[in-house]
Design a protein around this motif. Structure first.
Motif, PDB file in Angstrom:
ATOM      1  N   PHE A 144       0.818  -1.223   0.000  1.00 40.13           N
ATOM      2  CA  PHE A 144       0.000   0.000   0.000  1.00 40.13           C
ATOM      3  C   PHE A 144       0.850   1.271   0.000  1.00 40.13           C
ATOM      4  O   PHE A 144       0.637   2.162  -0.845  1.00 40.13           O
ATOM      5  N   PRO A 145       1.821   1.431   0.905  1.00 46.07           N
ATOM      6  CA  PRO A 145       2.601   2.682   0.885  1.00 46.07           C
ATOM      7  C   PRO A 145       3.484   2.827  -0.348  1.00 46.07           C
ATOM      8  O   PRO A 145       3.792   3.953  -0.760  1.00 46.07           O
ATOM      9  N   SER A 146       3.893   1.704  -0.945  1.00 45.46           N
ATOM     10  CA  SER A 146       4.691   1.787  -2.184  1.00 45.46           C
ATOM     11  C   SER A 146       3.845   2.389  -3.305  1.00 45.46           C
ATOM     12  O   SER A 146       4.306   3.254  -4.060  1.00 45.46           O
ATOM     13  N   LEU A 147       2.596   1.947  -3.397  1.00 37.94           N
ATOM     14  CA  LEU A 147       1.700   2.484  -4.421  1.00 37.94           C
ATOM     15  C   LEU A 147       1.221   3.890  -4.057  1.00 37.94           C
ATOM     16  O   LEU A 147       1.000   4.724  -4.944  1.00 37.94           O
ATOM     17  N   GLU A 148       1.098   4.146  -2.766  1.00 39.25           N
ATOM     18  CA  GLU A 148       0.690   5.497  -2.341  1.00 39.25           C
ATOM     19  C   GLU A 148       1.776   6.523  -2.691  1.00 39.25           C
ATOM     20  O   GLU A 148       1.472   7.664  -3.046  1.00 39.25           O
ATOM     21  N   LEU A 149       3.031   6.090  -2.626  1.00 39.34           N
ATOM     22  CA  LEU A 149       4.133   6.961  -3.031  1.00 39.34           C
ATOM     23  C   LEU A 149       4.048   7.266  -4.525  1.00 39.34           C
ATOM     24  O   LEU A 149       4.336   8.394  -4.954  1.00 39.34           O
ATOM     25  N   ALA A 150       3.617   6.265  -5.319  1.00 41.39           N
ATOM     26  CA  ALA A 150       3.441   6.488  -6.758  1.00 41.39           C
ATOM     27  C   ALA A 150       2.318   7.490  -7.017  1.00 41.39           C
ATOM     28  O   ALA A 150       2.399   8.306  -7.945  1.00 41.39           O
ATOM     29  N   VAL A 151       1.267   7.434  -6.185  1.00 39.01           N
ATOM     30  CA  VAL A 151       0.176   8.423  -6.300  1.00 39.01           C
ATOM     31  C   VAL A 151       0.710   9.812  -5.970  1.00 39.01           C
ATOM     32  O   VAL A 151       0.452  10.786  -6.685  1.00 39.01           O
ATOM     33  N   ASP A 152       1.472   9.917  -4.890  1.00 36.61           N
ATOM     34  CA  ASP A 152       2.013  11.212  -4.470  1.00 36.61           C
ATOM     35  C   ASP A 152       2.961  11.802  -5.513  1.00 36.61           C
ATOM     36  O   ASP A 152       3.070  13.027  -5.638  1.00 36.61           O
ATOM     37  N   ASP A 153       3.647  10.913  -6.248  1.00 38.80           N
ATOM     38  CA  ASP A 153       4.573  11.374  -7.283  1.00 38.80           C
ATOM     39  C   ASP A 153       3.886  11.579  -8.635  1.00 38.80           C
ATOM     40  O   ASP A 153       4.563  11.818  -9.638  1.00 38.80           O
ATOM     41  N   ASP A 154       2.548  11.453  -8.650  1.00 40.47           N
ATOM     42  CA  ASP A 154       1.735  11.665  -9.856  1.00 40.47           C
ATOM     43  C   ASP A 154       2.023  10.664 -10.967  1.00 40.47           C
ATOM     44  O   ASP A 154       1.808  10.949 -12.151  1.00 40.47           O
ATOM     45  N   TYR A 155       2.499   9.478 -10.591  1.00 38.61           N
ATOM     46  CA  TYR A 155       2.680   8.432 -11.598  1.00 38.61           C
ATOM     47  C   TYR A 155       1.354   7.731 -11.903  1.00 38.61           C
ATOM     48  O   TYR A 155       1.129   7.289 -13.026  1.00 38.61           O
ATOM     49  N   ILE A 156       0.511   7.606 -10.890  1.00 35.92           N
ATOM     50  CA  ILE A 156      -0.800   6.994 -11.073  1.00 35.92           C
ATOM     51  C   ILE A 156      -1.845   7.864 -10.377  1.00 35.92           C
ATOM     52  O   ILE A 156      -1.532   8.606  -9.441  1.00 35.92           O
ATOM     53  N   ARG A 157      -3.081   7.758 -10.841  1.00 35.46           N
ATOM     54  CA  ARG A 157      -4.148   8.618 -10.320  1.00 35.46           C
ATOM     55  C   ARG A 157      -4.644   8.130  -8.953  1.00 35.46           C
ATOM     56  O   ARG A 157      -4.944   8.926  -8.067  1.00 35.46           O
ATOM     57  N   LYS A 158      -4.770   6.815  -8.789  1.00 35.12           N
ATOM     58  CA  LYS A 158      -5.270   6.287  -7.523  1.00 35.12           C
ATOM     59  C   LYS A 158      -4.545   4.994  -7.171  1.00 35.12           C
ATOM     60  O   LYS A 158      -3.963   4.329  -8.043  1.00 35.12           O
ATOM     61  N   ASN A 159      -4.586   4.655  -5.918  1.00 42.61           N
ATOM     62  CA  ASN A 159      -3.874   3.483  -5.394  1.00 42.61           C
ATOM     63  C   ASN A 159      -4.729   2.233  -5.598  1.00 42.61           C
ATOM     64  O   ASN A 159      -5.786   2.098  -4.970  1.00 42.61           O
ATOM     65  N   PRO A 160      -4.303   1.297  -6.457  1.00 37.46           N
ATOM     66  CA  PRO A 160      -5.121   0.109  -6.730  1.00 37.46           C
ATOM     67  C   PRO A 160      -5.239  -0.850  -5.538  1.00 37.46           C
ATOM     68  O   PRO A 160      -6.089  -1.742  -5.549  1.00 37.46           O
TER      69      PRO A 160
END
Length: 409
Positions: A144-160
């Motif tokens: 979860f936090p790995s994907l949340e970091l991707a959200v924060d970095d604007d790589y993805i729109r939402k955390n799957p």
């Protein structure tokens, strides 16, 4: 006026759209100064992708950059940001990732292509393999936090992964949690009495008495030093752990501090036998261990293995297993001679000694805050859950005892 381009079905093609010789469609756009391409065999599907690209561009989502980044990359980035993480905790996180997540297909899939169903399928697979839902939480706390970091970095729109673990837990998915084993009072006494009277196992008595009589975690107990024991005030200072871990590729013993503030505590010595064993050990330890062990500034370690080196949880668990087998064999022979049912020891580990102590404590007092402080539970609910479970078990036993004696009419 520019000529309108059409596909082989006569449909108008928009700027940037092209139909290729194999009938598929391509859309070309610019990311900075570089040309980028997306493809599809269906024009409507291609335009849906164009719409997503346009929306992401307007919202600052870096979708195309993210196509070169995978979940494994984000986990490594996450670990790099955890500069305050203890070495032992970092090693544990990396072990869990490498053991369970790293080689999964979704972990090497470009970030924008990871779907909620991928995470759900993975979690379900682990549960089917026998993972308890609480064990799955440790995996989710990395994904979860790995994907949340991707959200924060604007790589993805939402955390799957958002909500996946929580929904599985709410559904009661996974194997039921294993029942905590606590020795009964009779089993506890038989265990210690057998050790004290055994020429082969009597040297294990001090550490077993301290574990059963204080409820310390095994790493807290094996790391105990002479300076941590205050026999004048009948207290023990719990302020560090001795663990055996693979850290930076090297296996060995390490000193760590407790994970939470509540883990650092001063506990009362409630059983006189604990004070007796510690006093006797301190008096002879210089003769027993001529060479002092020193690690990270700590010295005077009270519990050692047979070579005088650090004692590990593995050493203690092996001793418990051998002692239990020897006791049960002797008890079965004695029970047969006396024509009675044998009172055998269950299969248990060193952690069950901590739970046994907690059980005795809950049977003796209803002061939950005191129990929490002695046990070093970070969360009050942990103590409350154990207390409630124990009192319910005791109520069942008492009900069984008295119900046969009650007459209503």
């Amino acid at each position: 006026m520019p000529k309108v381009r059409k596909d082989n079905k006569g449909r108008n093609l928009r700027p940037g759209e092209t139909q290729r010789s194999d009938g598929s469609y391509m859309f070309v756009y610019k990311l900075g100064k570089k040309k980028k391409y997306i493809y599809d065999f269906d024009l409507a599907s291609l335009r849906a992708k164009e719409k997503v690209l346009s929306r992401d561009s307007d919202d600052g989502i870096r979708t195309q950059e993210a196509m070169k980044i995978i979940l494994n990359d984000m986990f490594r980035l996450l670990m790099d940001t955890k500069i305050q993480l203890k070495a032992s905790t970092r090693a544990n996180y990396e072990y869990l990732w490498d053991r369970y997540v790293k080689d999964e297909l979704f972990a090497s899939t470009p970030l924008p292509n990871i779907r909620k169903s991928d995470i759900l399928t993975f979690y379900t697979k682990l549960l089917k393999k026998g993972f308890a839902i609480n064990s799955l939480e440790s995996i989710n706390n990395l994904i979860f936090p790995s994907l949340e970091l991707a959200v924060d970095d604007d790589y993805i729109r939402k955390n799957p992964s958002k909500g996946v673990y929580r929904s599985l837990k709410a559904e009661g998915a996974g194997a039921p949690p294993k029942k905590r084993i606590a020795l009964t009072m009779a089993q506890q006494k038989n265990f210690l009495r057998f050790i004290s009277q055994s020429p082969m196992y009597s040297h294990w008595l001090p550490v077993m008495v301290v574990l059963l009589g204080t409820g310390m975690r095994v790493a807290e107990c094996t790391g105990l030093t002479k300076n941590d024991v205050d026999l004048e005030n009948n207290t023990i200072s719990v302020n560090h752990n001795l663990i055996y871990r693979v850290i930076d590729g090297k296996a060995g013993f390490h000193i760590t501090t407790p994970k939470t503030a509540s883990g650092t505590r001063v506990i009362p010595i409630l059983y006189p036998q604990v004070a007796e064993q510690l006093r006797a050990l301190i008096e002879v330890m210089d003769a027993l261990y001529p060479e002092d062990l020193v690690m990270n500034g700590y010295h005077g370690f009270l519990f050692r293995n047979r070579t005088g080196y650090f004692l590990s949880a593995h050493n203690i668990n092996r001793a418990i297993e051998r002692i239990s087998i020897a006791y049960n064999a002797e008890e079965m022979d004695q029970a047969e001679l006396e024509d009675r049912e044998p009172d055998l020891l269950p299969h248990f580990s060193v952690h069950n000694l901590r739970h046994t102590f907690c059980t005795r404590l809950c049977e003796s007092t209803n002061d939950i805050k005191f129990i929490q402080q002695v046990m070093g539970h970070a969360d009050f609910s942990t103590t409350m859950d154990i207390y409630t479970h124990i009192t319910q078990e005791n109520m069942k036993e008492k009900a069984e005892v008295i119900k046969g004696t009650l007459v209503l009419m």
